[in-house]
Design a protein around this motif. Structure first.
Motif, PDB file in Angstrom:
ATOM      1  N   ASP A  41     -74.219 139.565  63.996  1.00  0.00           N
ATOM      2  CA  ASP A  41     -74.420 138.303  64.714  1.00  0.00           C
ATOM      3  C   ASP A  41     -75.565 138.418  65.717  1.00  0.00           C
ATOM      4  O   ASP A  41     -76.357 137.481  65.883  1.00  0.00           O
ATOM      5  N   ASP A  68     -76.849 137.399  56.898  1.00  0.00           N
ATOM      6  CA  ASP A  68     -75.632 137.636  57.682  1.00  0.00           C
ATOM      7  C   ASP A  68     -74.372 137.264  56.912  1.00  0.00           C
ATOM      8  O   ASP A  68     -73.287 137.761  57.214  1.00  0.00           O
ATOM      9  N   LYS A  77     -78.777 138.265  63.895  1.00  0.00           N
ATOM     10  CA  LYS A  77     -79.025 136.870  63.516  1.00  0.00           C
ATOM     11  C   LYS A  77     -79.531 136.069  64.716  1.00  0.00           C
ATOM     12  O   LYS A  77     -80.442 135.243  64.583  1.00  0.00           O
ATOM     13  N   ASN A  78     -78.955 136.319  65.892  1.00  0.00           N
ATOM     14  CA  ASN A  78     -79.411 135.632  67.103  1.00  0.00           C
ATOM     15  C   ASN A  78     -80.877 135.932  67.397  1.00  0.00           C
ATOM     16  O   ASN A  78     -81.646 135.046  67.780  1.00  0.00           O
ATOM     17  N   ARG A 136     -70.246 142.007  64.653  1.00  0.00           N
ATOM     18  CA  ARG A 136     -70.848 141.444  65.865  1.00  0.00           C
ATOM     19  C   ARG A 136     -72.302 141.862  66.003  1.00  0.00           C
ATOM     20  O   ARG A 136     -73.136 141.082  66.475  1.00  0.00           O
ATOM     21  N   ASP A 169     -70.732 139.283  56.872  1.00  0.00           N
ATOM     22  CA  ASP A 169     -69.435 138.643  57.133  1.00  0.00           C
ATOM     23  C   ASP A 169     -68.461 138.866  55.973  1.00  0.00           C
ATOM     24  O   ASP A 169     -67.261 139.103  56.187  1.00  0.00           O
TER      25      ASP A 169
END
Length: 235
Positions: A102, A56, A105-106, A99, A60
């Motif tokens: 993200d 991730d 990644k979650n 997003r 970013d």
């Protein structure tokens, strides 16, 4: 009448192309991350989940690069009309893709702590199918943006309802598992969180599609976005 310097126009076009190339690369990374995360869940592959979490950082960095280069492009070239819409749409799409990264990644983080259990075995495949739909929506939304294809953008937007329905079906099934046994509650809640993150990836794909529609037409879609999410929770 003033005539634009062709060298300036050429440099501006190159800057735009570079910006879009960064966006497509970013899109490829987040699509791969999303699929890798749900595949790690299905295989209970902790090492693969760790790679998604670590990856991730690259997403970013690309998002930051796009925002910086786009801001510089606006300041230096002062684009107008369609060119300005393209730069702004690219910036907003990059935010949406970040997003999605993200959310991937979650999913990967939750995969690292969830145990193999009946709910996981029963629903991991459904979550993978949701992710496949979300990834395809992301791919088509970016294509619509690059091509300025309003029809494809609206097609992506319409698919979000199908993804919501898949999510709601999964939620109802998980609720049944939780009612059957207290031992299923923990794994089912983890899976709900994972599924919600995948569903949110579809929402961001829809946002990119709406930016593509705006780029192609100069207006946002007239009809409100349809949502059939009856089991919402923060993700």
């Amino acid at each position: 009448m003033a005539v634009e310097d062709p060298h300036i126009l050429s440099a501006f076009d190159r800057d735009l192309e570079a910006l879009q190339a960064h966006l497509m690369r970013m899109g490829g990374l987040v699509e791969a991350a999303l699929m890798s995360a749900v595949q790690a869940l299905e295989a209970h592959d902790i090492a693969a989940a760790d790679l998604v979490v670590a990856g991730d950082v690259a997403v970013d960095q690309l998002e930051e690069m796009i925002q910086t280069e786009a801001a510089t492009l606006i300041a230096r070239r002062a684009p107008t009309a369609t060119d300005l819409r393209l730069v702004l749409a690219t910036m907003r799409a990059a935010t949406s893709l970040e997003r999605v990264g993200d959310h991937a990644k979650n999913v990967a983080k939750r995969t690292r702590i969830i145990d193999r259990s009946a709910p996981v075995e029963a629903h991991a495949g459904s979550i993978r199918r949701m992710a496949m739909m979300a990834a395809k929506m992301l791919d088509d939304a970016q294509l619509a943006l690059v091509r300025k294809d309003a029809k494809l953008a609206m097609d992506v937007r319409s698919r979000d309802v199908d993804l919501d329905q898949m999510y709601n079906t999964l939620f109802r099934s998980l609720f049944t598992y939780m009612m059957e046994s207290a031992a299923n509650i923990g794994p089912s809640m983890h899976l709900h969180f994972i599924a919600k993150n995948v569903e949110r990836a579809g929402d961001h794909a829809t946002s990119i599609a709406e930016q593509a529609y705006y780029l192609a037409t100069g207006t946002m879609p007239a009809e409100p976005r349809q949502k059939v999410d009856a089991a919402s929770m923060p993700a």
